[in-house]
Design a protein around this motif. Structure first.
Motif, short mmCIF file in Angstrom:
data_model
loop_
_atom_site.label_atom_id
_atom_site.label_comp_id
_atom_site.label_asym_id
_atom_site.label_seq_id
_atom_site.Cartn_x
_atom_site.Cartn_y
_atom_site.Cartn_z
N VAL A 157 -6.77 10.63 3.96
CA VAL A 157 -7.05 9.36 5.19
C VAL A 157 -7.98 9.43 6.40
O VAL A 157 -8.12 8.26 6.76
N ASP A 187 -3.37 14.70 1.14
CA ASP A 187 -3.48 13.34 1.12
C ASP A 187 -3.73 12.32 2.51
O ASP A 187 -5.05 11.56 2.76
N GLN A 188 -3.41 13.79 3.24
CA GLN A 188 -3.70 12.93 4.77
C GLN A 188 -5.12 13.50 5.37
O GLN A 188 -5.36 12.30 5.88
N LEU A 230 0.79 8.06 -5.61
CA LEU A 230 -0.54 8.42 -5.88
C LEU A 230 -0.20 9.91 -5.66
O LEU A 230 -0.05 10.74 -6.11
N VAL A 231 0.48 10.46 -4.09
CA VAL A 231 1.08 11.55 -4.25
C VAL A 231 1.79 12.04 -4.58
O VAL A 231 1.46 13.39 -5.20
N THR A 288 -12.21 2.83 6.50
CA THR A 288 -10.68 1.67 6.21
C THR A 288 -10.44 0.88 6.94
O THR A 288 -10.20 0.10 7.50
N LEU A 340 -6.05 1.86 -4.96
CA LEU A 340 -6.49 2.28 -3.46
C LEU A 340 -7.70 2.41 -2.69
O LEU A 340 -8.21 1.85 -1.50
N TYR A 341 -8.69 3.69 -3.32
CA TYR A 341 -9.76 3.65 -2.70
C TYR A 341 -11.23 3.22 -4.12
O TYR A 341 -11.73 4.02 -3.93
N GLN A 382 0.52 4.15 -2.41
CA GLN A 382 0.07 5.85 -1.21
C GLN A 382 1.35 6.86 -1.77
O GLN A 382 0.43 7.74 -2.45
N SER A 383 1.87 6.57 -1.97
CA SER A 383 3.32 7.23 -2.03
C SER A 383 3.29 7.91 -4.13
O SER A 383 3.48 8.96 -3.67
N PRO A 403 1.16 -1.03 -0.10
CA PRO A 403 -0.41 -0.38 -0.19
C PRO A 403 0.62 1.15 -0.40
O PRO A 403 0.65 2.21 -0.52
N TRP A 404 2.24 1.39 0.91
CA TRP A 404 2.70 2.28 0.56
C TRP A 404 2.83 2.76 -0.58
O TRP A 404 3.11 4.03 -0.46
#
Lengths: 372, 456
Positions: free
Chosen positions: A319, A315-316, A25-26, A326, A93-94, A22-23, A18-19
């Motif tokens: 989350v 992004d945070q 994506l950002v 989630t 991811l989502y 996530q990275s 996932p990380w």
């Protein structure tokens, strides 16, 4: 929250940790936002500048409008192209939240495509055609492009807020436009639009300064730089003020999570605020940017940095919005490391190819029979 | 499943077809046009040929305006539309092929960047640098086709992926190479068909020569496309070709589409030959001929895409996921537990009682293909006799057993089923009775006045 309405995770699992997604994506969203800001802010600034110029030849605002329209045909292409990657990674991811939000909006979301085509071709029409696209009546094309991109901004804010709040989905299913009454909708939209205007103005000022210092229409470029600089100053100040309002109206659990997140959340948030304050101070220092090229370069670099940091904060916030939902799901992963490495390798090769080609093009100016 | 249902009167499949066909026509033009423009400019530089240079230049504007604008937006449009009408299927594809799409994105960035610089630098940079741009553009555009072809063909012929779930097993599936050849031919057809319009804008002498030049490209495109198409057909399993080939195809309408696309390809060859041989004598008709050429190429391509989508029914991903988002592997659980406990969105806002539950069943399992009174109208397809409705539903339900009882590695031959193009109906006996009750309200056979049209 009605958990039954949240679709299950895809049984295939994530093809990587996932990380990593996530990275990606950002990172890709940051690249996307650079061109989105130019497109949205540039369209708005071009329309306003054209109208303010009254379509008078020689007016620096008309020159700026034309320059922006010219830049925009490239910026829009790159905004769409760079937007593909974050759209891909958000689906990885989502997907449960993203698809649900888009389906609840239905035709409203689908209109994104028509608005994109409309805005894009309107910008091209202004750029490629003579009268009536240009001159006094030509501002209509720019206004059309600006309205199209402004509506797309509204759509994006709406999708973000619906996907982030599964607890409200039953309400949105009955009336999707209820998202307009979300306390954060208008401050968030304003934040987006003002920041885009500020960024486009900074880039235009930077470009005009470079041209003026190269001796190219020094007077016209000096006036363009000063005009864009004023836009950058006021819109950045407003972004800062609106940012505090947005922070204040965030749902309390989201705000608390942000505040209690330790260095991981506080460092980006405080850095973003400090950078924005610094931007306002730098912009307020000079009224003739051509005289201060170092300051202009610093402002442009800081503006890019602010966008990068705000992408992380955004992004945070998502989350934290989604945390109640989630926390009920655990991602399964089925990594495809070979494909991940292949992607990384090809990305480097692709970017190197672009760099090589651009270098060749810049190093091969030609005219007359020698030119292509 | 368990996503909200987007109710549209025209049917989600039709909307998807409109967006997808618009995109693939432009996307293939971007590839084929790139090759022909690259070769044309290269020849013009080597021979000092001004006519070829003008053809390349005029075509580059179409290339940029269509590929970077409409192609890019409609490409995003496919994801947008798929997410609205088939979220479970696009999610499965994305989770399986995210790295494939990410790689395609890299090629796309190179393609778009070089396209916009190429168009903007006519008369401004050296010939060598300009040629470099268009060749880099073409190579990256073709590589994006190489990638996306694997994902598209996977949906119809997933091959060994069904057992291994391996990325490359699904990517290099049985129809990958024939489809790549076919799409290369189609790209040449699309590219030259659009460029033919640009060629007709020159002087009469230029026109005759340029049409002959482009005609050769187009003839090559027809031949490559025809060979690729035949190879593609030969690689399909018999259970699929039975649907549209032979003396009594299972789906006669798809057999008609096949005839149409092959005739359209033949027509393309005839028209281009006529144009090449007699353009100087064609005056008013030359514009018409160019439009006919473009139209017949698009009919061939559109027909092929229609056929490819049609023969995939009742699946979205063959032998894995049905067109309504139901996975083959979920049939047993849905029959055992009931369908509605797995799909809360289907019941959202429909009310209480058997008819409401039946409506929820319709929304969850049927509405991805059927509307009430619009496209694929369910009301128009229902028999008047309520017992017959129940009978049809039971047959559809029993089809699920056929799927679940199929031995591993021996997928069901859909052509042998009673309704080969429909997914099985899943759910408990009560839910199926409720669905029959709801369908009865649409025809009035339940003793009440027929419910009027509108949202399911």
């Amino acid at each position: 929250m009605n958990m039954e309405l949240i679709p299950g995770l895809d049984p295939h699992g994530l093809p990587g940790p996932p990380w990593l997604f996530q990275s990606l994506l950002v990172l890709t969203f940051f690249l996307h936002m650079l061109f989105v800001n130019l497109t949205l802010g540039g369209s708005l600034l071009a329309a306003v500048s054209h109208i303010a110029s009254g379509g008078r030849e020689g007016d620096h605002r008309l020159l700026l409008a034309r320059r922006l329209a010219s830049v925009n045909t490239f910026a829009i292409a790159l905004a769409i192209t760079t937007g593909i990657a974050p759209l891909l990674f958000i689906q990885v991811l989502y997907q449960q939240y993203f698809y649900t939000a888009t389906i609840l909006l239905g035709w409203i979301w689908f209109s994104l495509l028509a608005l994109l085509v409309l805005g894009y071709y309107a910008a091209y029409l202004y750029k490629l055609r003579g009268a009536p696209a240009r001159g006094q009546g030509g501002g209509g094309w720019l206004v059309l492009a600006a309205v199209a991109f402004l509506l797309i901004a509204c759509l994006q804010v709406a999708v973000y807020l619906i996907q982030a709040q599964p607890g409200q989905w039953a309400r949105f299913a009955e009336a999707p436009l209820a998202v307009l009454s979300d306390a954060t909708f208008w401050p968030r939209l304003l934040h987006f639009v003002l920041a885009a205007l500020a960024f486009a103005a900074v880039i235009m000022a930077w470009w005009a300064v470079r041209r003026a210092r190269a001796g190219e229409d020094a007077d016209g470029n000096r006036r363009i730089a000063a005009y864009a600089w004023r836009w950058a100053l006021w819109t950045t100040a407003l972004v800062l003020a609106d940012g505090f309002i947005l922070l204040a109206v965030l749902p309390r659990p989201v705000l608390l999570s942000l505040m209690r997140g330790g260095a991981a959340t506080m460092v980006p948030l405080i850095l973003a605020i400090l950078l924005a304050v610094g931007l306002v101070m730098m912009l307020a220092r000079g009224s003739d940017p051509v005289q201060s090229p170092g300051l202009v370069g610093g402002v442009a670099a800081t503006a890019v940095l602010v966008i990068a940091v705000m992408t992380i904060v955004r992004d945070q916030v998502r989350v934290f919005y989604l945390q109640p939902a989630t926390s009920h799901f655990t991602w399964q992963t089925a990594p495809q490391w070979f494909n991940t490495a292949l992607f990384a390798l090809l990305l480097i090769a692709g970017l190197a190819t672009i760099a090589y080609v651009v270098r060749r093009v810049l190093g091969a100016p030609a005219s007359g029979p020698e030119a292509a | 499943m368990n996503y909200p249902i987007w109710d549209i009167a025209m049917g989600g499949g039709v909307l998807m077809a409109v967006v997808a066909i618009a995109h693939v026509v432009v996307a293939h033009f971007a590839v084929g046009g790139g090759l022909v423009v690259a070769v044309t400019e290269t020849l013009s530089v080597r021979r000092g040929d001004g006519e070829l240079r003008e053809l390349a230049r005029r075509s580059s504007l179409i290339l940029v305006l269509l590929s970077t604008v409409f192609g890019a937006v409609s490409g995003v449009g496919i994801w947008v539309t798929a997410g609205l009408i088939s979220p479970a299927a696009i999610s499965a594809l994305i989770h399986t092929y995210v790295w494939g799409w990410a790689i395609e994105w890299v090629f796309f960035i190179v393609e778009i960047t070089t396209a916009v610089i190429y168009y903007a630098t006519w008369d401004r940079i050296s010939k060598g640098a300009h040629l470099l741009l268009i060749w880099v553009y073409f190579v990256s555009a073709y590589l994006s086709l190489v990638i996306i072809n694997g994902i598209i063909t996977f949906m119809l012929t997933p091959g060994a992926w069904l057992q291994t779930q391996g990325f490359w097993d699904g990517f290099f599936n049985p129809t990958y190479w024939p489809s790549l050849v076919l799409r290369t031919g189609i790209a040449l057809l699309m590219g030259t068909a659009f460029m033919m319009l640009a060629a007709l804008r020159g002087t009469p002498q230029e026109r005759a020569r340029l049409v002959r030049y482009l005609g050769l490209w187009m003839t090559a495109g027809v031949l490559v496309a025809y060979g690729g198409y035949r190879w593609w057909e030969a690689q399909l399993p018999a259970s699929v070709t039975d649907l549209f080939r032979g003396t009594s195809p299972t789906l006669p309408q798809l057999a008609t589409v096949r005839h149409l696309l092959l005739w359209a390809l033949a027509a393309t060859l005839v028209v281009v030959t006529v144009m090449m041989l007699s353009l100087p004598r064609l005056r008013v008709a030359r514009g018409v001929a160019a439009v006919v050429l473009l139209a017949s190429s698009v009919v061939f391509f559109g027909g092929y895409e229609w056929l490819r989508e049609g023969v995939r029914k009742p699946f979205l991903i063959y032998h894995y996921m049905f067109s309504n988002g139901l996975r083959v592997s979920d049939i047993g659980a849905f029959d055992r537990d009931g369908f509605l406990v797995h799909d809360a969105w289907a019941t959202q806002g429909v009310g209480q009682g058997p008819v409401a539950r039946g409506r929820a069943m319709f929304r969850g399992q049927c509405s991805s293909c059927h509307t009430i009174d619009g496209y694929q109208s369910i009301r128009a397809s229902l028999p008047d006799d309520p017992d017959m409705i129940s009978g049809v539903l039971m047959v559809l339900h029993d089809m699920g057993q056929t799927y679940t009882k199929a031995p591993p590695g021996q997928p069901v031959n859909v052509a042998t089923l009673d309704y080969p193009y429909m997914p099985p109906l899943v759910g408990s006996e009560d839910e199926i009775s409720d669905l029959a009750a709801y369908l009865g309200t649409l025809t009035g056979t339940d003793g009440t006045p027929a419910a009027q049209g509108g949202r399911p």
